[in-house]
Scaffold this motif. Structure first.
Motif, PDB file in Angstrom:
ATOM      1  N   VAL A 109     -25.078  -0.470 -56.193  1.00  0.00           N
ATOM      2  CA  VAL A 109     -23.991  -0.106 -56.526  1.00  0.00           C
ATOM      3  C   VAL A 109     -23.513  -0.563 -58.122  1.00  0.00           C
ATOM      4  N   ILE A 110     -22.871  -0.026 -58.846  1.00  0.00           N
ATOM      5  CA  ILE A 110     -22.341  -0.609 -60.178  1.00  0.00           C
ATOM      6  C   ILE A 110     -20.725  -0.453 -60.247  1.00  0.00           C
ATOM      7  N   PHE A 111     -19.862  -1.221 -60.222  1.00  0.00           N
ATOM      8  CA  PHE A 111     -18.639  -1.248 -60.580  1.00  0.00           C
ATOM      9  C   PHE A 111     -18.113  -1.366 -62.018  1.00  0.00           C
ATOM     10  N   ILE A 112     -17.542  -0.399 -62.404  1.00  0.00           N
ATOM     11  CA  ILE A 112     -17.497  -0.405 -63.978  1.00  0.00           C
ATOM     12  C   ILE A 112     -15.988  -0.420 -64.568  1.00  0.00           C
ATOM     13  N   ASP A 113     -15.667  -1.041 -65.484  1.00  0.00           N
ATOM     14  CA  ASP A 113     -14.287  -0.861 -65.820  1.00  0.00           C
ATOM     15  C   ASP A 113     -13.916   0.544 -66.646  1.00  0.00           C
ATOM     16  N   GLU A 114     -12.741   1.006 -66.533  1.00  0.00           N
ATOM     17  CA  GLU A 114     -12.738   2.478 -66.979  1.00  0.00           C
ATOM     18  C   GLU A 114     -12.969   2.644 -68.595  1.00  0.00           C
ATOM     19  N   ASP A 115     -12.911   1.455 -69.291  1.00  0.00           N
ATOM     20  CA  ASP A 115     -13.181   1.619 -70.579  1.00  0.00           C
ATOM     21  C   ASP A 115     -14.601   1.056 -71.148  1.00  0.00           C
ATOM     22  N   LEU A 116     -15.242   0.829 -69.997  1.00  0.00           N
ATOM     23  CA  LEU A 116     -16.776   0.391 -70.522  1.00  0.00           C
ATOM     24  C   LEU A 116     -17.949   1.484 -69.933  1.00  0.00           C
ATOM     25  N   TRP A 117     -17.373   2.574 -69.337  1.00  0.00           N
ATOM     26  CA  TRP A 117     -18.566   3.430 -68.787  1.00  0.00           C
ATOM     27  C   TRP A 117     -19.261   4.202 -69.966  1.00  0.00           C
ATOM     28  N   VAL A 134     -18.736   3.052 -59.315  1.00  0.00           N
ATOM     29  CA  VAL A 134     -17.439   3.157 -59.080  1.00  0.00           C
ATOM     30  C   VAL A 134     -16.767   2.501 -60.242  1.00  0.00           C
ATOM     31  N   ILE A 135     -15.671   3.424 -60.564  1.00  0.00           N
ATOM     32  CA  ILE A 135     -14.704   3.331 -61.811  1.00  0.00           C
ATOM     33  C   ILE A 135     -13.810   2.212 -61.356  1.00  0.00           C
ATOM     34  N   THR A 141      -6.943   7.215 -63.575  1.00  0.00           N
ATOM     35  CA  THR A 141      -7.377   8.530 -63.868  1.00  0.00           C
ATOM     36  C   THR A 141      -9.173   8.396 -64.032  1.00  0.00           C
ATOM     37  N   MET A 142      -9.766   9.435 -63.752  1.00  0.00           N
ATOM     38  CA  MET A 142     -11.149   9.117 -63.905  1.00  0.00           C
ATOM     39  C   MET A 142     -11.702   9.613 -65.551  1.00  0.00           C
ATOM     40  N   PRO A 143     -12.570   8.835 -65.828  1.00  0.00           N
ATOM     41  CA  PRO A 143     -12.662   9.025 -67.409  1.00  0.00           C
ATOM     42  C   PRO A 143     -13.954   9.917 -67.502  1.00  0.00           C
TER      43      PRO A 143
END
Length: 540
Positions: A109-117, A134-135, A141-143
């Motif tokens: 699993v990868i957890f990702i900051d919303e501004d790094l996707w 996972v954002i 909001t979903m990017p």
């Protein structure tokens, strides 16, 4: 004595039970989020349940692609305390290296900051073992990502129970985190940190640097870089207020405001950050450092003149430390001994600009690179720093061949060359691959760089060896002038400045001026790139 396991779970439980009202602060560009250890613990529990729902088991690797924020702090404990292993991905890695370490670690699993996707979207099809993304979204909001399957962190964990049966009846040698070194040659190498190592590391860092519950920890070191130097674990263990500044670590005006507003007292960073801060202050930047008690610099040498200027002009006392990914990372600290209080300023900074004395719990020896004998404690005899101890890695993850070269005879061979004086303070001379041998004598690029950076018109300087038909090698200085001073500095002025500061044969053969010096993903001078870009032009 009881056979009681050393687990970071005990840090989490203690913080939640006895310091539930203490703040955790996460600073974003447009808002500051606040909650406490009580709420943080409940979300760690929800995260643990959520991971179990995906089939994550003991020992599985779970990755974070994130900056310093409260959700990343939840991953720091929720993931390893439920039995999985947190893999902190360096967001500054090249796409090639990023793909390599995700696949090598077999992240699920990868957890990702919303501004790094957007950095993962182009390589998503190359990530062979990742089953879920996972954002972590502060906006809620979903990017517009093409990652799949993908979930929003807060929505996903929201409905899970706020209690979880974190076990303390487990092996303290279980892996907790994994971090990969930033490679200048070859692929990055993985270092696995056990619960035991992180607990003992935290004890010694707190003991050495004098951290206390009253401290407010400001996390400037990225959480993807060697466990943020262990500070998040130390803070939880003590019940300290913790401040996570996200992208604001590169905005010196914002960083100074955070220090003032949150009354930060304890912080760590690499010299690149302190150089930026000093420039901001010299330009009249607003600041209030009255709360600051402990400032640590590490990762590379801090120029002496900057340490002196910070103290004399701004009351900002910097302690230089040494460590590396393989050592969790703390190894030593340059803290003067009690009977050194009467030293002159020159003598004091002679101590403060070393990398210090080996930390309690570790052993060190300096091994002569020619003879293999232990170097003398005379401040002159050079040797490779070799370390062993309970938070020092014994191998690289799934990499037996490269492990053989670094971990030998029960010691970690660091590749760093140093001297040790009669008081036990080590001074870095160079990396083994960066030492310059001229006419049979060694020249320290680190010492030469520090001498050049004391020039009032120099912002940064890196020194590399250039081939010489007579002397084998000679030093080449790559210099970045201060902004706006490019026309006021010359090759001759640098040479003249050095005349009475170093040995004559150390004076660079040539000086080249650059707009910037290439750096690695963790802010160190990238001398491999310098050699590739600068030397061919000079040899034409």
């Amino acid at each position: 004595m009881m056979n009681y396991p050393l687990l970071i779970t005990t840090f989490m439980n203690r913080a939640a039970r006895y310091f539930s009202k203490k703040e955790i602060v996460s600073v974003y560009a447009n808002e500051t989020f606040r909650y406490d250890y009580g709420r943080w613990y409940k979300r760690c529990c929800q995260l643990a349940h959520a991971l179990e729902s995906l089939g994550i088991k003991r020992g599985d690797r779970v990755a974070s692609f994130s900056l310093n924020n409260h959700r990343h702090f939840e991953l720091y404990f929720g993931v390893p305390c439920m039995g999985a292993v947190l893999h902190t991905l360096n967001v500054r890695l090249s796409p090639e290296h990023l793909v390599y370490i995700v696949n090598h670690a077999e992240d699920k699993v990868i957890f990702i900051d919303e501004d790094l996707w957007f950095m993962l979207d182009p390589v998503k099809d190359q990530l062979k073992t990742v089953k879920h993304f996972v954002i972590m979204s502060q906006s809620g909001t979903m990017p517009p990502t093409t990652l799949s399957p993908v979930m929003l962190y807060d929505e996903w964990i929201r409905d899970f129970p706020e209690e979880y049966p974190f076990s303390i009846d487990r092996d303290e040698n279980d892996p907790a985190l994994i971090c990969y070194t930033s490679a200048t040659t070859g692929d990055p190498k993985g270092v696995v940190y056990s619960h035991r190592a992180l607990v003992l590391h935290s004890y010694t860092v707190g003991l050495t640097l004098g951290a206390i519950e009253r401290d407010c920890l400001l996390h400037v070191v990225p959480m993807f870089h060697a466990n943020a130097w262990g500070a998040p674990f130390l803070g939880a263990a003590l019940g300290c207020k913790q401040v996570l500044p996200g992208r604001q670590i590169l905005d010196m005006k914002a960083l100074c405001k955070i220090i003032s507003d949150e009354r930060a007292s304890f912080t760590c960073g690499v010299p690149t950050i302190w150089l930026m801060l000093h420039k901001y202050l010299e330009e009249g930047g607003e600041h209030d450092f009255s709360s600051i008690r402990t400032v640590v610099s590490g990762g590379s040498a801090m120029p002496r003149h900057l340490m002196e200027s910070f103290r004399d002009k701004y009351g900002f006392n910097i302690a230089q430390c040494y460590g590396m990914t393989e050592t969790s990372p703390f190894v030593s600290a340059a803290i003067p001994k009690s009977y050194m209080d009467g030293l002159s300023d020159k003598e004091l900074f002679d101590i403060k600009t070393t990398v210090g004395i080996i930390a309690t719990g570790l052993e060190v020896r300096l091994e002569n690179i020619d003879t293999g004998e232990e170097a003398a404690m005379d401040g002159k005899d050079m040797g490779e720093i070799c370390i062993r101890g309970p938070w020092v890695a014994s191998e690289y993850f799934k990499d037996p061949e490269r492990s053989k070269a670094t971990f030998r005879d029960g010691w970690l061979h660091t590749g760093d060359i140093a001297t040790m004086n009669e008081e036990g303070y080590m001074s870095l001379v160079d990396r083994t691959r960066d030492l310059i041998k001229s006419g049979g004598e060694w020249i320290s690029s680190v010492d030469l760089e520090n001498a050049i950076m004391a020039h009032p018109l120099v912002l940064e300087a890196a020194v590399i060896g250039m081939p010489d038909p007579k002397w084998q090698e000679r030093p080449l200085a790559c210099v970045v002038p201060l902004p706006g001073k490019e026309t006021e500095i010359s090759r001759n002025s640098v040479m003249e400045f050095l005349q009475d500061k170093i040995a004559k044969w150390w004076i660079p053969e040539e000086v080249v001026f650059l707009k910037e010096i290439p750096k690695t993903s963790v802010g160190k001078f990238n001398k491999k790139e310098l050699r590739k870009s600068v030397l061919p032009a000079l040899q034409k």
